[in-house]
Write a protein that holds these residues in place. Structure first.
Motif, PDB file in Angstrom:
ATOM      1  N   ASP A  67       0.833  -1.194   0.000  1.00 17.96           N
ATOM      2  CA  ASP A  67       0.000   0.000   0.000  1.00 17.96           C
ATOM      3  C   ASP A  67       0.874   1.252   0.000  1.00 17.96           C
ATOM      4  OD1 ASP A  67      -1.666   2.174   0.591  1.00 17.96           O
ATOM      5  OD2 ASP A  67      -3.018   0.941   1.786  1.00 17.96           O
ATOM      6  N   ARG A 126       0.226   4.231   0.752  1.00 19.13           N
ATOM      7  CA  ARG A 126       0.016   5.170   1.862  1.00 19.13           C
ATOM      8  C   ARG A 126       0.766   4.759   3.121  1.00 19.13           C
ATOM      9  NH1 ARG A 126      -6.018   4.410   2.272  1.00 19.13           N
ATOM     10  NH2 ARG A 126      -5.242   2.389   1.659  1.00 19.13           N
ATOM     11  N   THR A 127       0.958   3.467   3.324  1.00 17.23           N
ATOM     12  CA  THR A 127       1.570   3.000   4.561  1.00 17.23           C
ATOM     13  C   THR A 127       2.965   2.418   4.385  1.00 17.23           C
ATOM     14  OG1 THR A 127       0.535   0.829   4.329  1.00 17.23           O
ATOM     15  CG2 THR A 127      -0.670   2.487   5.607  1.00 17.23           C
ATOM     16  N   ARG A 133       6.753   2.089   4.031  1.00 15.20           N
ATOM     17  CA  ARG A 133       7.843   2.978   4.448  1.00 15.20           C
ATOM     18  C   ARG A 133       9.155   2.656   3.744  1.00 15.20           C
ATOM     19  NH1 ARG A 133       5.308   1.559   9.519  1.00 15.20           N
ATOM     20  NH2 ARG A 133       6.783  -0.159   9.622  1.00 15.20           N
ATOM     21  N   GLU A 141       6.729   2.425  -7.343  1.00 10.83           N
ATOM     22  CA  GLU A 141       5.815   3.447  -6.815  1.00 10.83           C
ATOM     23  C   GLU A 141       4.457   3.376  -7.512  1.00 10.83           C
ATOM     24  OE1 GLU A 141       6.115   5.255  -4.163  1.00 10.83           O
ATOM     25  OE2 GLU A 141       8.135   4.525  -3.797  1.00 10.83           O
ATOM     26  N   SER A 200       5.684  -2.164   4.254  1.00 13.78           N
ATOM     27  CA  SER A 200       5.473  -1.448   5.513  1.00 13.78           C
ATOM     28  C   SER A 200       6.421  -1.958   6.554  1.00 13.78           C
ATOM     29  CB  SER A 200       4.058  -1.658   6.013  1.00 13.78           C
ATOM     30  OG  SER A 200       3.144  -1.117   5.115  1.00 13.78           O
TER      31      SER A 200
END
Length: 190
Positions: free
Chosen positions: A39, A41-42, A44, A117, A190
């Motif tokens: 995801d 958004r999360t 890292r 990405e 993540s």
């Protein structure tokens, strides 16, 4: 960049503050190690995995009457019934990876890596090496770094900056190019 430790104590996997956590645990959700996601958004980090081994679990999962079909598909190059075991090889933060993409500039090589990405993951095979290797070498030269041959680290390497990521990625590309069945997969996690 420091490698994040996953808590194994009571309260692991709960929201921050749920167990009065301190330090690095406060202010971010703690996920179990098995809860990786692509995801955007999360996520890292960006991790590249290398094929470590393949196997066919023919004793338990494949009935006798289907085995000949399985081995035929393997013989013609399909992966039906094959389990690929990918091992983490190169990791960095998404911030450093973004700087890597900037160092690569525009072109097909950067576009290939930008797929992480865009789509969450990409696959790198032998046919991608001639596209990526010259761009990585040019970016390394732009950073003022010349890699030494044969200095690849064993296991997972966590790159803290653009030159170290590019050097290790170059070694990964060499591994993909030299080994007959090896490929790599890049994912945001993540």
């Amino acid at each position: 960049m420091t490698v994040r430790q996953r808590p194994s104590a009571p309260g692991a996997g709960r929201a921050p503050g749920a167990d009065g956590g301190t330090g690095a645990e406060r202010g971010r959700a703690v996920r179990p190690a098995a809860a990786h996601t692509t995801d955007g958004r999360t996520a890292r980090d960006v991790v590249f995995y290398r094929l470590g081994k393949k196997f066919v679990d023919h004793e338990r999962s494949i009935p006798e009457d289907v085995r000949s079909v399985l081995y035929y598909t393997l013989a013609i190059g399909h992966h039906t019934g094959v389990i690929d075991c990918l091992e983490p090889r190169l990791a960095t933060s998404r911030v450093v990876f973004s700087d890597v993409l900037a160092a690569l500039g525009t072109g097909e090589a950067a576009d290939k890596l930008r797929g992480i990405e865009r789509f969450g993951e990409i696959e790198l095979k032998k046919e991608h090496v001639p596209l990526l290797k010259p761009a990585v070498l040019a970016a390394l030269e732009g950073c003022g770094t010349v890699p030494e041959p044969g200095t690849a680290a064993a296991g997972l390497v966590v790159a803290a900056d653009v030159p170290s990521w590019l050097e290790e990625f170059l070694f990964l590309l060499d591994e993909v190019q030299c080994e007959p069945a090896v490929y790599a997969m890049g994912r945001r996690v993540s």
